[in-house]
Structure formats: structure tokens, C-alpha cells
Motif scaffolding. Structure first.
Motif, PDB file in Angstrom:
ATOM      1  N   ARG A  58    -147.713-121.411 -10.719  1.00 53.68           N
ATOM      2  CA  ARG A  58    -148.407-120.282 -12.036  1.00 53.68           C
ATOM      3  C   ARG A  58    -147.841-119.097 -11.761  1.00 53.68           C
ATOM      4  O   ARG A  58    -147.186-119.043 -10.206  1.00 53.68           O
ATOM      5  N   SER A  59    -147.193-117.879 -12.493  1.00 56.46           N
ATOM      6  CA  SER A  59    -146.422-117.033 -12.040  1.00 56.46           C
ATOM      7  C   SER A  59    -147.498-115.726 -11.285  1.00 56.46           C
ATOM      8  O   SER A  59    -148.561-116.285 -11.081  1.00 56.46           O
ATOM      9  N   PRO A  60    -147.534-115.437 -10.266  1.00 58.62           N
ATOM     10  CA  PRO A  60    -148.232-114.420  -9.663  1.00 58.62           C
ATOM     11  C   PRO A  60    -148.842-113.212 -10.844  1.00 58.62           C
ATOM     12  O   PRO A  60    -149.963-113.089 -10.366  1.00 58.62           O
ATOM     13  N   PHE A 281    -152.846-113.099   3.510  1.00 59.14           N
ATOM     14  CA  PHE A 281    -152.110-111.940   2.853  1.00 59.14           C
ATOM     15  C   PHE A 281    -149.986-112.671   3.170  1.00 59.14           C
ATOM     16  O   PHE A 281    -149.572-112.649   2.183  1.00 59.14           O
ATOM     17  N   GLU A 282    -149.881-114.224   3.907  1.00 60.82           N
ATOM     18  CA  GLU A 282    -149.208-114.339   4.287  1.00 60.82           C
ATOM     19  C   GLU A 282    -148.407-115.439   2.580  1.00 60.82           C
ATOM     20  O   GLU A 282    -147.696-115.732   2.168  1.00 60.82           O
ATOM     21  N   MET A 283    -150.308-115.882   2.399  1.00 58.47           N
ATOM     22  CA  MET A 283    -150.371-116.814   0.735  1.00 58.47           C
ATOM     23  C   MET A 283    -149.634-115.739   0.064  1.00 58.47           C
ATOM     24  O   MET A 283    -148.908-116.270  -1.120  1.00 58.47           O
ATOM     25  N   MET A 284    -150.424-114.945   0.059  1.00 60.13           N
ATOM     26  CA  MET A 284    -150.277-114.020  -1.438  1.00 60.13           C
ATOM     27  C   MET A 284    -148.694-113.657  -1.641  1.00 60.13           C
ATOM     28  O   MET A 284    -148.098-113.939  -2.248  1.00 60.13           O
ATOM     29  N   TYR A 285    -148.306-113.715  -0.667  1.00 58.13           N
ATOM     30  CA  TYR A 285    -146.601-112.998  -0.568  1.00 58.13           C
ATOM     31  C   TYR A 285    -145.842-114.484  -1.115  1.00 58.13           C
ATOM     32  O   TYR A 285    -144.821-113.669  -1.728  1.00 58.13           O
ATOM     33  N   GLU A 286    -145.647-115.014  -0.147  1.00 55.05           N
ATOM     34  CA  GLU A 286    -145.399-116.383  -0.301  1.00 55.05           C
ATOM     35  C   GLU A 286    -145.467-116.664  -2.089  1.00 55.05           C
ATOM     36  O   GLU A 286    -144.252-117.179  -3.469  1.00 55.05           O
ATOM     37  N   LEU A 287    -146.644-116.430  -2.592  1.00 56.74           N
ATOM     38  CA  LEU A 287    -146.882-116.575  -3.937  1.00 56.74           C
ATOM     39  C   LEU A 287    -146.009-115.415  -5.035  1.00 56.74           C
ATOM     40  O   LEU A 287    -146.017-115.532  -6.878  1.00 56.74           O
ATOM     41  N   GLY A 288    -145.576-114.376  -4.364  1.00 57.90           N
ATOM     42  CA  GLY A 288    -144.780-112.886  -5.077  1.00 57.90           C
ATOM     43  C   GLY A 288    -146.207-112.582  -5.656  1.00 57.90           C
ATOM     44  O   GLY A 288    -146.191-111.055  -6.379  1.00 57.90           O
ATOM     45  N   ILE A 289    -147.348-112.216  -5.609  1.00 61.09           N
ATOM     46  CA  ILE A 289    -148.391-111.451  -5.662  1.00 61.09           C
ATOM     47  C   ILE A 289    -148.284-110.567  -4.967  1.00 61.09           C
ATOM     48  O   ILE A 289    -148.818-109.314  -5.475  1.00 61.09           O
TER      49      ILE A 289
END
Length: 459
Positions: A58-60, A281-289
Motif C-alpha cells: 500500500r502506498s503512503p 515513528f520508525e514504522m511510519m518512516y519505513e512506509l514513507g508516511i
């Protein structure tokens, strides 16, 4: 409205996957419905690991739209701000086993007046205490108790769920187990928590032990009790809890319209919260969010400051201590179980650890409450540390700062009463207020009002 496992978007949460894995990278993988807390190979803690490649399909923008579509709606269970991010939290759960009180979505309060007094343009307080049981612990407990319900539905012989607590964990566990109809057992240090915190598990009808020891002593006992797999451990060494708590990070990004704060300051005791925030925050950063990471600040009471002592040594070593009694009773912990996770997060996030004395934390609460907040003493630790960082110039005027308020101030009215009656040992209150005690004489009352408004009286 309840749904059985499917999203409005037409996808199924079980397409995604997560499992337990050792924080040191040992090769073993363990299912989230296994009764396991430590790595069998090295003995260290486990953490929940997600299949990020599947999540990246899924995209950000798609993730953002999905989360916004669900946020605070009444489509079971996604209206909960935890379960609205189910794929990133615990995709392995059947929706029928989710135990929720519509947690999360807590107020992000713009502390404009307090910020201006301190020289900050953007000071925000994330009021996690506006929760069913009155603390942020609900965010993690919904995940853990839901998994226990699922395990029991699958035939596992789990007779009860147990925790050691400084008050808030026991209240949350008791509430969620009462909702689910699952027996709970809580271990509390006698005379070291507020009466409000003590009455919460009692009123939910769970087995409550008030012991002549501190939190660390209660923790040793509950770990021993939970070696029998029929009693499931609910403390934050069980990383299911941190999966729910990391949604504070997700919420902040939603509430700031995908913008990342500069500093996030959180009180630290057992150190699960700072670890969880970092993971979110790490998870959101890796997903590009998100495109950048905030700086994390862990605030400790100076009477219970093992992480601060380690930070001063560059995290080269860590030694547990005997925590001394502090007004910030929920973080009166000398041997935090999540210390390795916390140090890892702080290192990745250019983190800071600072301490606050009893006088500093109490007066930080006094100043904040004078501007309309109603803070617990643990939030006072975070506020006092923030003041120090502002004074040192580490936090700049234009920085966007978020203080995580961990519990509802109404759970600590005994602390507030003692502050305003000037009976807290070692505290010199800067914001002392008390009621006027007068006869029901209108003339006297008018005189007192006029003198006060004209500056001739101090309250």
C-alpha cells in the motif's frame, strides 16, 4: 456495526502478518498466540516484528486515507484509534476477539498560554489520560487482552491474566478483563499508589494484592507466578502492549496532518512508552508516511533515574538502582524491563534523557494547571524536563514540542491537595492557591473580590 475480519476497502487484515522475534536478532520466530516473553536462545526480550514488504504494497497515501476514513467512526472495531491501524498493530487477531473501549483518539491540547510563558510558539500536550481507565495504558491493554481472548477461544488453558503495577497498568488490565469476562490478578506496592488507582481494580472485581514492597519487588513476584503458562503476563515485557502504545505516534501524525513534531517528551519508568513511540515513528518512516524523525526525550524523576545515569555515561553501561519514593509514583522503577529497547530507540532518534527533582516536577504541574491543564505528577516530570531543555537552548522558540501526558490528573488529587496546602515534603510551591473561607456575608465577599482583583490580596 460489527464486521468479521473484512475492511470496507475490501482487503482482509489477515493478509498481513506479524510475529515475535528477539530484540538481539536471534533467528527464532514465534506466533503472537504463543505464551512466550523471552528469547529461548539468549534470554532477552522479544518484540513484535511485522512483514514490512506486505505493508509496503500500500502506498503512503493509501495508508493515510484508510486511517482517516476509520478515525473515530462506529465501524467495529476500526473506530478505536488503535484498531483503526490494525494492520500495523496486530493483524493476526480475529475481529470477534477484539476487546475495545474505543481507546485512543485522545486530545492534542495546544498549550498556548503555557508555551508563551516558557518562550515556545508551539507547545502541545497529548492528553493520553483521557482514556477509559484514565491512562495511556489502555492503548496497549486492548491488544494484549484481545490476544488472550483469542488464545482462550482457540482452546488454550489460560485461567487468568496478571500484572505488577504502580497503579495505572492494574487499572487498565482490570477494566479490559472485566469487559472480556477474563479473570485478572494484580500486584501493587502497598501505600505507594493513589487511592483512586487502588480502587480501580477493586471495583472491577479482580484479585488485588497490596504487598509490602516496591514495583520492582512486585515485578519479580508476577514473573515467577507467570512461569506457569496458565497465568498470562500483562506487563510491558510482553511486547503486545507496546504495539498498542506505539499508536500514539500514529495519532500525532494524523493530528498534525502528516507533519512531524521536532521534540516529543515522555516520562520514563519501565521505559516501554519511549520504546513504543520510537517504534511507531520508525514504522511510519519505513512506509514513507513521514519523511523525518522527531527527537525523543525521556524524562525521569531524579529519585528513580537509572536511564539518566546511563545516558550520562553515553549508554556505555546500565545499572539498575533501588528507586526512592517519588511523587511520580508510576515511574518509581529502578530496574526497567524495557531498557534495551529504550536505549535503542533513543540512539536512533538522537534522544535525550533528563531528570527532574521533586520540587521541579511539582511546580511544573502547578504552572501548567494554572493555565488550564490538569496534570498528573508524571506529566510534571516531562514538563519540568522540557523547561530545562528550553532554558539550555536545546529546544528553540520555533520548535514544535509535544509533551506526552500519561494519566488523568483526577487520579492524583491527593498530590494536588497536598501541593496547594503546602504539605509536600521537599517542595516549595510556586503556584499556591487555596479557597477563601468566609461567612456568607455579601459585603465581606464583595470586599474580598475587589481586593483580590485590585492586587491587594494573594490567593
Amino acid at each position: 456495526m460489527r464486521e468479521n475480519g473484512s475492511h470496507k476497502s475490501g482487503e482482509v487484515a489477515l493478509e498481513f502478518d506479524a510475529w515475535f522475534q528477539c530484540i538481539n536478532g536471534c533467528s527464532g520466530r514465534y506466533q503472537l498466540n504463543e505464551v512466550i516473553y523471552n528469547c529461548p536462545d539468549c534470554g532477552d526480550l522479544l518484540e513484535v516484528t511485522h512483514d514490512m514488504e506486505k505493508l509496503k504494497k500500500r502506498s503512503p497515501q493509501e495508508w493515510q486515507s484508510l486511517f482517516d476514513e476509520r478515525y473515530r467512526r462506529h465501524d467495529w472495531p476500526y473506530g478505536s484509534s488503535v484498531w483503526g491501524k490494525k494492520e500495523l498493530v496486530c493483524p493476526n487477531l480475529d475481529n470477534d476477539n477484539i476487546v475495545s473501549t474505543y481507546e485512543g483518539g485522545s486530545n492534542l491540547f495546544w498549550a498556548e498560554r503555557l508555551g508563551h510563558q516558557l518562550g515556545l510558539e508551539e507547545l502541545w500536550v497529548k492528553q493520553c489520560g483521557m482514556a477509559h481507565s484514565g491512562s495511556f495504558k489502555d492503548l496497549g491493554m486492548t491488544v494484549l487482552v484481545s490476544m488472550v481472548k483469542q488464545m482462550r477461544s482457540e482452546g488454550q488453558d489460560i485461567k487468568a491474566v496478571a500484572c505488577a503495577s504502580t497503579g495505572d497498568t492494574s487499572a487498565s488490565l482490570a477494566a479490559y478483563c472485566a469487559v472480556a469476562g477474563i479473570p485478572a490478578i494484580v500486584f501493587l506496592p502497598r501505600n505507594k499508589i493513589s487511592m483512586t488507582q487502588l480502587i480501580q481494580p477493586i471495583t472491577h472485581g479482580v484479585m488485588t494484592f497490596s504487598l509490602d514492597t516496591d514495583f520492582d519487588g512486585c515485578m519479580k513476584i508476577v514473573q515467577s507466578i507467570c512461569k506457569e503458562k496458565e497465568i498470562y503476563l500483562a506487563n510491558s515485557m510482553n511486547s503486545l502492549r507496546l504495539e498498542g502504545q506505539k499508536t500514539i505516534s500514529f495519532e500525532l501524525i494524523q493530528q498534525f496532518d502528516q507533519e512531524v513534531p521536532d521534540f516529543i517528551i515522555v516520562p520514563g519508568g519501565n521505559l516501554g512508552n519511549v520504546s513504543a513511540l520510537g517504534k511507531g515513528f520508525e514504522m511510519m518512516y519505513e512506509l514513507g508516511i513521514i519523511k523525518k524523525l522527531p527527537r525523543l526525550v525521556c524524562a525521569q524523576a531524579s529519585r528513580a533515574n537509572p536511564l539518566f545515569r546511563s545516558y550520562k555515561r553515553g549508554f556505555k553501561s546500565f545499572k539498575a538502582i533501588q528507586a526512592r519514593r517519588t511523587l511520580a509514583s508510576a515511574i518509581q522503577i529502578g530496574a526497567p524491563v524495557s531498557v534495551k529497547k529504550a536505549i535503542r530507540a533513543l540512539t536512533k532518534f538522537d534522544g535525550i534523557v533528563e531528570e527532574a527533582s521533586e520540587n521541579e516536577l511539582a511546580n511544573a504541574v502547578g504552572r501548567a494547571n494554572k493555565t488550564g491543564l490538569l496534570c498528573c505528577p508524571h506529566t510534571g516530570v516531562a514538563l519540568a524536563v522540557m523547561e530545562k531543555l528550553v532554558q539550555r537552548g536545546e529546544i528553540k522558540k520555533n520548535d514544535r514540542v509535544v509533551v506526552i501526558s500519561t494519566a488523568n490528573g483526577l487520579k492524583f488529587t491527593d498530590f494536588l491537595v497536598k501541593y496547594h496546602s503546602n504539605t509536600l515534603r521537599g517542595v516549595e510551591p510556586d503556584c499556591l492557591f487555596k479557597p477563601y473561607e468566609l461567612p456568607a456575608d455579601e459585603a465581606r465577599i464583595r470586599q474580598t473580590i475587589n481586593e483580590s482583583l485590585n492586587g491587594n490580596l494573594t490567593v
